[in-house]
Design an enzyme around this catalytic site. Structure first.
Site, PDB file in Angstrom:
ATOM      1  N   GLU A 189       3.186 -12.088   2.461  1.00  0.00           N
ATOM      2  CA  GLU A 189       2.345 -12.194   2.039  1.00  0.00           C
ATOM      3  C   GLU A 189       2.522 -13.336   0.940  1.00  0.00           C
ATOM      4  O   GLU A 189       2.969 -13.041  -0.204  1.00  0.00           O
ATOM      5  CB  GLU A 189       1.277 -10.977   1.329  1.00  0.00           C
ATOM      6  CG  GLU A 189       1.051 -10.114   2.119  1.00  0.00           C
ATOM      7  CD  GLU A 189       0.400  -8.924   1.610  1.00  0.00           C
ATOM      8  OE1 GLU A 189      -0.106  -8.860   0.233  1.00  0.00           O
ATOM      9  OE2 GLU A 189       0.109  -7.831   2.182  1.00  0.00           O
ATOM     10  N   GLY A 240       7.510  -5.916   3.896  1.00  0.00           N
ATOM     11  CA  GLY A 240       6.782  -6.962   3.120  1.00  0.00           C
ATOM     12  C   GLY A 240       5.830  -6.499   2.031  1.00  0.00           C
ATOM     13  O   GLY A 240       6.169  -5.402   1.274  1.00  0.00           O
ATOM     14  N   GLY A 241       4.572  -6.817   1.957  1.00  0.00           N
ATOM     15  CA  GLY A 241       3.584  -6.429   1.204  1.00  0.00           C
ATOM     16  C   GLY A 241       3.437  -7.245   0.086  1.00  0.00           C
ATOM     17  O   GLY A 241       4.349  -8.067  -0.124  1.00  0.00           O
ATOM     18  N   TRP A 242       2.389  -7.112  -0.825  1.00  0.00           N
ATOM     19  CA  TRP A 242       2.022  -7.975  -2.018  1.00  0.00           C
ATOM     20  C   TRP A 242       3.151  -8.046  -2.981  1.00  0.00           C
ATOM     21  O   TRP A 242       3.617  -9.183  -3.463  1.00  0.00           O
ATOM     22  CB  TRP A 242       0.895  -7.441  -2.686  1.00  0.00           C
ATOM     23  CG  TRP A 242       0.312  -8.526  -3.794  1.00  0.00           C
ATOM     24  CD1 TRP A 242       0.522  -7.896  -4.895  1.00  0.00           C
ATOM     25  CD2 TRP A 242      -0.295  -9.687  -3.759  1.00  0.00           C
ATOM     26  NE1 TRP A 242       0.133  -9.193  -5.766  1.00  0.00           N
ATOM     27  CE2 TRP A 242      -0.330 -10.250  -4.997  1.00  0.00           C
ATOM     28  CE3 TRP A 242      -0.795 -10.513  -2.646  1.00  0.00           C
ATOM     29  CZ2 TRP A 242      -1.189 -11.218  -5.315  1.00  0.00           C
ATOM     30  CZ3 TRP A 242      -1.345 -11.796  -2.827  1.00  0.00           C
ATOM     31  CH2 TRP A 242      -1.519 -12.030  -4.089  1.00  0.00           C
ATOM     32  N   MET A 296      -6.349  -8.583   7.477  1.00  0.00           N
ATOM     33  CA  MET A 296      -6.637  -7.885   6.355  1.00  0.00           C
ATOM     34  C   MET A 296      -8.048  -8.339   5.920  1.00  0.00           C
ATOM     35  O   MET A 296      -8.376  -9.273   5.006  1.00  0.00           O
ATOM     36  CB  MET A 296      -5.506  -8.238   5.316  1.00  0.00           C
ATOM     37  CG  MET A 296      -4.232  -7.491   5.667  1.00  0.00           C
ATOM     38  SD  MET A 296      -2.861  -7.598   4.334  1.00  0.00           S
ATOM     39  CE  MET A 296      -2.136  -9.160   4.567  1.00  0.00           C
ATOM     40  N   TRP A 329      -6.631   0.094   5.068  1.00  0.00           N
ATOM     41  CA  TRP A 329      -5.690   0.577   4.397  1.00  0.00           C
ATOM     42  C   TRP A 329      -6.435   1.345   3.059  1.00  0.00           C
ATOM     43  O   TRP A 329      -7.347   0.764   2.592  1.00  0.00           O
ATOM     44  CB  TRP A 329      -5.445  -1.095   3.610  1.00  0.00           C
ATOM     45  CG  TRP A 329      -4.356  -0.730   2.481  1.00  0.00           C
ATOM     46  CD1 TRP A 329      -4.764  -0.340   1.151  1.00  0.00           C
ATOM     47  CD2 TRP A 329      -2.748  -0.865   2.362  1.00  0.00           C
ATOM     48  NE1 TRP A 329      -3.554  -0.228   0.374  1.00  0.00           N
ATOM     49  CE2 TRP A 329      -2.682  -0.325   1.139  1.00  0.00           C
ATOM     50  CE3 TRP A 329      -1.846  -0.804   3.220  1.00  0.00           C
ATOM     51  CZ2 TRP A 329      -1.171  -0.376   0.682  1.00  0.00           C
ATOM     52  CZ3 TRP A 329      -0.590  -0.664   3.187  1.00  0.00           C
ATOM     53  CH2 TRP A 329      -0.186  -0.541   1.915  1.00  0.00           C
ATOM     54  N   ASP A 380      -9.635  -7.738   0.100  1.00  0.00           N
ATOM     55  CA  ASP A 380      -9.079  -8.389  -1.137  1.00  0.00           C
ATOM     56  C   ASP A 380      -9.794  -9.979  -1.287  1.00  0.00           C
ATOM     57  O   ASP A 380      -8.869 -10.730  -1.794  1.00  0.00           O
ATOM     58  CB  ASP A 380      -7.812  -8.358  -0.992  1.00  0.00           C
ATOM     59  CG  ASP A 380      -7.185  -7.229  -1.322  1.00  0.00           C
ATOM     60  OD1 ASP A 380      -7.741  -6.110  -1.941  1.00  0.00           O
ATOM     61  OD2 ASP A 380      -5.930  -6.779  -0.752  1.00  0.00           O
TER      62      ASP A 380
END
Ligand SMILES: *[C@@H]1O[C@H](CO)[C@@H](O)[C@H](O)[C@H]1NC(C)=O
Ligand SMILES: *[C@@H]1O[C@H](CO)[C@@H](O)[C@H](O)[C@H]1NC(C)=O
Length: 384
Positions: A150, A107-109, A209, A347, A212
């Site tokens: 995300e 996944g990830g942004w 997380m 991260w 951000d």
């Protein structure tokens, strides 16, 4: 014939899994993400798996795999992952530290939310995805999978994602856990995306997380990792029934930067203008690795630094930075110990001062390691 090979790799992997021995027990986890694209950075920014110290982390997570057109797990960069050996290198780190667990993040942004929303929406897709995960992590000798959607219900997702995500986790967990694989997830500090009272039942760890909280596109400056809202997020998971030991607090080894509209107005909430700031090595608008921030500070480009809500901001001419340093990361790590949470996540390894150009090698991760390993209660426990 691929099947007999796969089966063999599978059996060898499962049967050679080290027994959970006392020697592998740690007061708290140190979960270290590696962003595989860091291998493309120039000179001192170049970070590959040889730069990882597997004795500083209890868990290392390789980022990111994605979904292919059949919504099954697949490499997003076959050059880094396969041709240049990223996937086999990372799991080979277990030779240097048999206690370390190596997971693969999917996944990830950059992957967006829509594919995950579709995949989670039917049992047929969920089963096929879980099958593909089991095959993939077995083949490459990982210890688990880390799901980084995300985010459910947002960025093109649908309201049903919230419940579909729970069923997806249940499906994956039931598929992989009989073979000894672990399932973790990375979640945003924003809790509205998640069915909190259900999720912990189907995952081993939840990586919050804790960064951000401001986007680099914001028209006013703001903090990326302020601790008050992050603690509120942790409390929401705890109040929903999540065991503290499953919660892993994420801290950033990087920061966001903004260009100030007026260099003399450099408070939290000051007006910004279009971003031109960024780091020479990471080369991403509005983003700075921790080592790039340390370079600015060392060269005297910054006019001031303040700590607010256990995170840091600096103003440097018309640039404004929000980040964590060793001091704020130590504070957050101590909180994890005091609350008996599961551990700290960072991260990412490749944006830390991994060469020790401005101080300690692996400055942020070392701070987490030293804080956990110098905790007084650890010594008490040893004398029980
Ligand atoms: C894998 O290891 C080899 C040999 O040390 C190294 O040259 C290569 O860069 C590594 N690959 C990655 C993606 O880190
Ligand atoms: C930033 O944008 C918001 C709306 O998104 C607006 O209400 C606010 O006035 C803007 N602030 C500045 C300083 O431009």
């Amino acid at each position: 014939m691929i099947f007999p090979t796969l089966l063999l790799v599978f059996l060898v992997n499962v049967c050679s899994r080290p027994v959970e021995a006392d020697i592998c027990e740690s007061k708290a986890k140190i979960v270290c993400y590696f962003a595989s694209w860091a291998i493309y950075r120039d000179e001192d920014g170049m970070f590959d798996t040889n730069n990882i110290d597997p004795t500083l982390c209890t868990d290392i997570i390789y980022s990111f795999a994605g979904l292919d057109i059949n919504l099954q797990i697949a490499s997003l960069d076959t050059n880094a992952d396969i041709n240049r050996g990223g996937l086999s290198n990372i799991t080979a780190l277990k030779e240097n530290n048999p206690c370390v667990k190596i997971s693969l993040a999917v996944g990830g942004w950059g992957e967006g939310s829509i594919k995950y929303s579709v995949m989670a929406s039917s049992q047929d897709y969920r089963d096929k995805f879980a099958d593909s995960v089991l095959k993939f992590i077995t083949y490459y000798n990982f210890d688990g999978i880390d799901l980084d959607w995300e985010y459910p219900t947002s960025r093109g997702g649908i309201a049903e994602d919230k419940d579909n995500f729970v069923v997806l986790l249940k499906t994956v967990k039931e598929k992989i856990s009989p073979w000894g694989f672990q399932l973790s997830i990375a979640v945003g500090a924003e809790t509205i995306y998640y069915n909190i009272p259900e999720i912990y039942k189907y995952v081993d760890y939840i990586h919050i997380m804790g960064y951000d909280l401001i986007q680099s596109t914001s028209n006013v400056t703001g903090l990326s990792a302020p601790f008050t809202p992050i603690k509120a997020s942790i409390n929401a998971w705890l109040e929903g029934g999540t065991p503290a030991s499953k919660l892993i607090l994420g801290v950033p080894a990087y920061g966001h930067c903004f260009n100030l509209l007026d260099a003399s107005d450099h408070e939290i909430g000051s007006a910004t203008t279009t971003n031109t700031c960024g780091g020479a090595y990471t080369d991403e608008n509005g983003f700075l690795a921790y080592y790039e921030i340390l370079l600015l500070l060392k060269n005297g480009y910054c006019d001031g630094t303040e700590v607010s809500d256990d995170t840091v901001y600096s103003w440097c001419g018309d640039e404004w930075l929000t980040y964590d340093n060793e001091e704020t990361v130590a504070t957050k790590t101590q909180y994890v110990l005091d609350q008996s949470l599961g551990g700290v996540m960072v991260w990412s390894l490749d944006t830390d001062d991994f060469l020790g150009l401005y101080g300690n090698k692996h400055a942020i991760v070392s701070t987490i390691y030293n804080t956990i390993n110098s905790d007084a209660s650890l010594f008490l426990e040893n004398y029980d």
